[in-house]
Design a protein around this motif. Structure first.
Motif, PDB file in Angstrom:
ATOM      1  N   GLU A  65      38.691  68.709   9.000  1.00 22.88           N
ATOM      2  CA  GLU A  65      38.845  69.780   9.988  1.00 22.88           C
ATOM      3  C   GLU A  65      40.237  69.653  10.584  1.00 22.88           C
ATOM      4  O   GLU A  65      40.877  68.610  10.440  1.00 22.88           O
ATOM      5  N   GLU A  66      40.717  70.700  11.243  1.00 15.59           N
ATOM      6  CA  GLU A  66      42.066  70.682  11.802  1.00 15.59           C
ATOM      7  C   GLU A  66      42.254  69.425  12.661  1.00 15.59           C
ATOM      8  O   GLU A  66      41.461  69.153  13.553  1.00 15.59           O
ATOM      9  N   THR A  67      43.268  68.645  12.365  1.00 13.35           N
ATOM     10  CA  THR A  67      43.435  67.331  12.987  1.00 13.35           C
ATOM     11  C   THR A  67      44.906  67.056  13.258  1.00 13.35           C
ATOM     12  O   THR A  67      45.755  67.383  12.431  1.00 13.35           O
ATOM     13  N   LYS A  68      45.184  66.439  14.410  1.00 12.31           N
ATOM     14  CA  LYS A  68      46.544  65.946  14.646  1.00 12.31           C
ATOM     15  C   LYS A  68      46.679  64.612  13.928  1.00 12.31           C
ATOM     16  O   LYS A  68      45.864  63.710  14.132  1.00 12.31           O
ATOM     17  N   VAL A  69      47.701  64.493  13.095  1.00 10.62           N
ATOM     18  CA  VAL A  69      47.872  63.281  12.286  1.00 10.62           C
ATOM     19  C   VAL A  69      49.259  62.710  12.530  1.00 10.62           C
ATOM     20  O   VAL A  69      50.249  63.450  12.566  1.00 10.62           O
ATOM     21  N   LYS A  70      49.307  61.393  12.695  1.00 11.13           N
ATOM     22  CA  LYS A  70      50.592  60.718  12.860  1.00 11.13           C
ATOM     23  C   LYS A  70      50.819  59.842  11.627  1.00 11.13           C
ATOM     24  O   LYS A  70      49.910  59.121  11.205  1.00 11.13           O
ATOM     25  N   VAL A  71      52.004  59.918  11.061  1.00 15.48           N
ATOM     26  CA  VAL A  71      52.337  59.118   9.878  1.00 15.48           C
ATOM     27  C   VAL A  71      53.576  58.292  10.193  1.00 15.48           C
ATOM     28  O   VAL A  71      54.596  58.830  10.624  1.00 15.48           O
ATOM     29  N   LYS A  72      53.450  56.983   9.994  1.00 18.51           N
ATOM     30  CA  LYS A  72      54.605  56.097  10.180  1.00 18.51           C
ATOM     31  C   LYS A  72      54.769  55.252   8.924  1.00 18.51           C
ATOM     32  O   LYS A  72      53.815  55.041   8.184  1.00 18.51           O
TER      33      LYS A  72
ATOM     34  N   ASN B 289      57.277  72.942  15.606  1.00 14.33           N
ATOM     35  CA  ASN B 289      56.373  74.055  15.286  1.00 14.33           C
ATOM     36  C   ASN B 289      56.664  74.726  13.956  1.00 14.33           C
ATOM     37  O   ASN B 289      56.197  75.832  13.709  1.00 14.33           O
ATOM     38  N   ARG B 290      57.424  74.069  13.104  1.00 12.44           N
ATOM     39  CA  ARG B 290      57.653  74.644  11.776  1.00 12.44           C
ATOM     40  C   ARG B 290      56.440  74.398  10.888  1.00 12.44           C
ATOM     41  O   ARG B 290      55.806  73.354  10.947  1.00 12.44           O
ATOM     42  N   ASN B 291      56.160  75.398  10.029  1.00 11.28           N
ATOM     43  CA  ASN B 291      55.085  75.249   9.050  1.00 11.28           C
ATOM     44  C   ASN B 291      55.608  74.502   7.832  1.00 11.28           C
ATOM     45  O   ASN B 291      56.681  74.826   7.313  1.00 11.28           O
ATOM     46  N   LEU B 292      54.826  73.541   7.362  1.00  8.59           N
ATOM     47  CA  LEU B 292      55.226  72.708   6.220  1.00  8.59           C
ATOM     48  C   LEU B 292      54.066  72.633   5.247  1.00  8.59           C
ATOM     49  O   LEU B 292      52.922  72.880   5.628  1.00  8.59           O
ATOM     50  N   TYR B 293      54.347  72.256   4.009  1.00  9.90           N
ATOM     51  CA  TYR B 293      53.224  71.974   3.115  1.00  9.90           C
ATOM     52  C   TYR B 293      53.158  70.485   2.800  1.00  9.90           C
ATOM     53  O   TYR B 293      52.172  70.010   2.237  1.00  9.90           O
ATOM     54  N   ALA B 294      54.207  69.742   3.160  1.00 10.37           N
ATOM     55  CA  ALA B 294      54.205  68.305   2.879  1.00 10.37           C
ATOM     56  C   ALA B 294      55.294  67.657   3.722  1.00 10.37           C
ATOM     57  O   ALA B 294      56.170  68.338   4.253  1.00 10.37           O
ATOM     58  N   LEU B 295      55.226  66.331   3.836  1.00 11.75           N
ATOM     59  CA  LEU B 295      56.286  65.550   4.472  1.00 11.75           C
ATOM     60  C   LEU B 295      57.122  64.946   3.360  1.00 11.75           C
ATOM     61  O   LEU B 295      56.580  64.517   2.334  1.00 11.75           O
ATOM     62  N   TYR B 296      58.420  64.911   3.556  1.00  8.68           N
ATOM     63  CA  TYR B 296      59.307  64.469   2.477  1.00  8.68           C
ATOM     64  C   TYR B 296      60.112  63.259   2.914  1.00  8.68           C
ATOM     65  O   TYR B 296      60.596  63.201   4.037  1.00  8.68           O
ATOM     66  N   TRP B 297      60.219  62.295   2.035  1.00  8.43           N
ATOM     67  CA  TRP B 297      61.137  61.183   2.302  1.00  8.43           C
ATOM     68  C   TRP B 297      61.741  60.707   1.004  1.00  8.43           C
ATOM     69  O   TRP B 297      61.239  60.980  -0.089  1.00  8.43           O
ATOM     70  N   GLU B 298      62.843  60.011   1.128  1.00  5.28           N
ATOM     71  CA  GLU B 298      63.435  59.357  -0.026  1.00  5.28           C
ATOM     72  C   GLU B 298      63.818  57.978   0.482  1.00  5.28           C
ATOM     73  O   GLU B 298      64.144  57.825   1.662  1.00  5.28           O
ATOM     74  N   GLY B 299      63.771  56.978  -0.366  1.00  4.72           N
ATOM     75  CA  GLY B 299      64.052  55.653   0.162  1.00  4.72           C
ATOM     76  C   GLY B 299      64.291  54.627  -0.918  1.00  4.72           C
ATOM     77  O   GLY B 299      64.390  54.932  -2.102  1.00  4.72           O
ATOM     78  N   ILE B 300      64.370  53.400  -0.465  1.00  2.00           N
ATOM     79  CA  ILE B 300      64.736  52.277  -1.321  1.00  2.00           C
ATOM     80  C   ILE B 300      63.480  51.655  -1.914  1.00  2.00           C
ATOM     81  O   ILE B 300      62.498  51.446  -1.209  1.00  2.00           O
ATOM     82  N   ASN B 301      63.556  51.337  -3.194  1.00  4.14           N
ATOM     83  CA  ASN B 301      62.442  50.665  -3.868  1.00  4.14           C
ATOM     84  C   ASN B 301      62.890  49.265  -4.268  1.00  4.14           C
ATOM     85  O   ASN B 301      63.747  49.105  -5.127  1.00  4.14           O
TER      86      ASN B 301
ATOM     87  N   PRO C  73      42.597  71.727   6.727  1.00  2.00           N
ATOM     88  CA  PRO C  73      41.887  71.299   5.513  1.00  2.00           C
ATOM     89  C   PRO C  73      42.523  71.791   4.207  1.00  2.00           C
ATOM     90  O   PRO C  73      42.421  71.133   3.179  1.00  2.00           O
ATOM     91  N   ASN C  74      43.226  72.938   4.236  1.00  2.00           N
ATOM     92  CA  ASN C  74      43.853  73.433   3.007  1.00  2.00           C
ATOM     93  C   ASN C  74      45.201  72.760   2.744  1.00  2.00           C
ATOM     94  O   ASN C  74      45.892  73.088   1.786  1.00  2.00           O
ATOM     95  N   GLY C  75      45.596  71.820   3.607  1.00  2.00           N
ATOM     96  CA  GLY C  75      46.850  71.110   3.387  1.00  2.00           C
ATOM     97  C   GLY C  75      48.019  71.649   4.192  1.00  2.00           C
ATOM     98  O   GLY C  75      49.075  71.021   4.242  1.00  2.00           O
ATOM     99  N   ASP C  76      47.860  72.811   4.825  1.00  2.00           N
ATOM    100  CA  ASP C  76      48.961  73.344   5.642  1.00  2.00           C
ATOM    101  C   ASP C  76      49.211  72.415   6.830  1.00  2.00           C
ATOM    102  O   ASP C  76      48.271  71.931   7.449  1.00  2.00           O
ATOM    103  N   LEU C  77      50.486  72.209   7.132  1.00  2.00           N
ATOM    104  CA  LEU C  77      50.876  71.331   8.237  1.00  2.00           C
ATOM    105  C   LEU C  77      51.754  72.103   9.204  1.00  2.00           C
ATOM    106  O   LEU C  77      52.525  72.971   8.802  1.00  2.00           O
ATOM    107  N   VAL C  78      51.660  71.736  10.492  1.00  2.00           N
ATOM    108  CA  VAL C  78      52.607  72.239  11.479  1.00  2.00           C
ATOM    109  C   VAL C  78      53.260  71.018  12.110  1.00  2.00           C
ATOM    110  O   VAL C  78      52.569  70.112  12.594  1.00  2.00           O
ATOM    111  N   ASP C  79      54.591  70.978  12.065  1.00  2.00           N
ATOM    112  CA  ASP C  79      55.324  69.876  12.694  1.00  2.00           C
ATOM    113  C   ASP C  79      55.228  70.058  14.207  1.00  2.00           C
ATOM    114  O   ASP C  79      55.682  71.073  14.744  1.00  2.00           O
ATOM    115  N   LEU C  80      54.625  69.084  14.892  1.00  2.00           N
ATOM    116  CA  LEU C  80      54.382  69.259  16.322  1.00  2.00           C
ATOM    117  C   LEU C  80      55.663  69.174  17.151  1.00  2.00           C
ATOM    118  O   LEU C  80      55.681  69.585  18.306  1.00  2.00           O
ATOM    119  N   LYS C  81      56.762  68.655  16.563  1.00  2.00           N
ATOM    120  CA  LYS C  81      58.020  68.624  17.328  1.00  2.00           C
ATOM    121  C   LYS C  81      58.728  69.967  17.290  1.00  2.00           C
ATOM    122  O   LYS C  81      59.389  70.356  18.236  1.00  2.00           O
TER     123      LYS C  81
END
Length: 188
Positions: A19-26, A60-72, A50-58
């Protein structure tokens, strides 16, 4: 500090609560992040549907995913994996990504990103990192915690001729309940 490391390209994180949920990812080691969108500042905070749509709470932009790039910093293990001809990569990825738990939309996004880098190689060495390796490199701290967490990092390398590897065994992943999916890849 991470000179000998490879870069994990294009990991994106999808969130599907029940269900619609506020989610924090660190992430466990933000110093390993080289590029993020939305900008990673002490974590991401989104309203997830539930359909995967996200709203950035900082913002209010609509997103479909969070993106990062980093060191492996995981040492590549070239003893196991798969050898796949360039022309067979799309079919191979469709098959393996389904086993690893991606739905067709996520698999399509994965394939259209990686296919141009792999299809032109005569052969490709491909291996999927284990969840332990992925977590050792960078843990995700997700609140509330998902029931199913799928993390995929594909290591690959173009080859002019096949090399001998032991075929990697992949476990079938079942998605249950509130699910978070992340995929990315590392070119060796």
């Amino acid at each position: 500090a991470y000179m000998s490391a490879n870069v994990i390209l294009k990991p994106i994180i999808y969130i599907y609560p029940e269900e619609e949920t506020k989610v924090k990812v660190k992430v466990s080691d933000p110093k390993k992040l080289t590029c993020t969108y939305p900008k990673y500042e002490d974590g991401w905070e989104v309203l997830a549907k539930p359909n995967g749509d996200l709203v950035d709470l900082k913002t209010n932009r609509n997103l479909y995913a969070l993106y990062w790039e980093g060191i492996n910093t995981i040492k590549a293990n070239l003893k196991e994996g798969f050898i796949v001809e360039g022309e067979n990569v799309a079919k191979f990825l469709e098959e393996k990504l389904e086993i690893l738990g991606l739905n067709e939309r996520e698999a399509e996004e994965f394939i259209v990103y990686w296919l141009p880098l792999m299809e032109k190689n005569k052969y490709n060495y491909i291996r999927f990192e284990t969840i332990d390796e992925i977590n050792e490199n960078l843990k995700l701290e997700i609140t509330p915690e998902p029931e199913t967490l799928i993390r995929i990092n594909m290591e690959f390398k173009g080859l002019s001729k096949p090399i001998d590897v032991v075929e990697q065994r992949l476990e079938k992943v079942e998605r249950k309940g509130y699910t978070v999916v992340e995929w990315g890849g590392t070119k060796l």
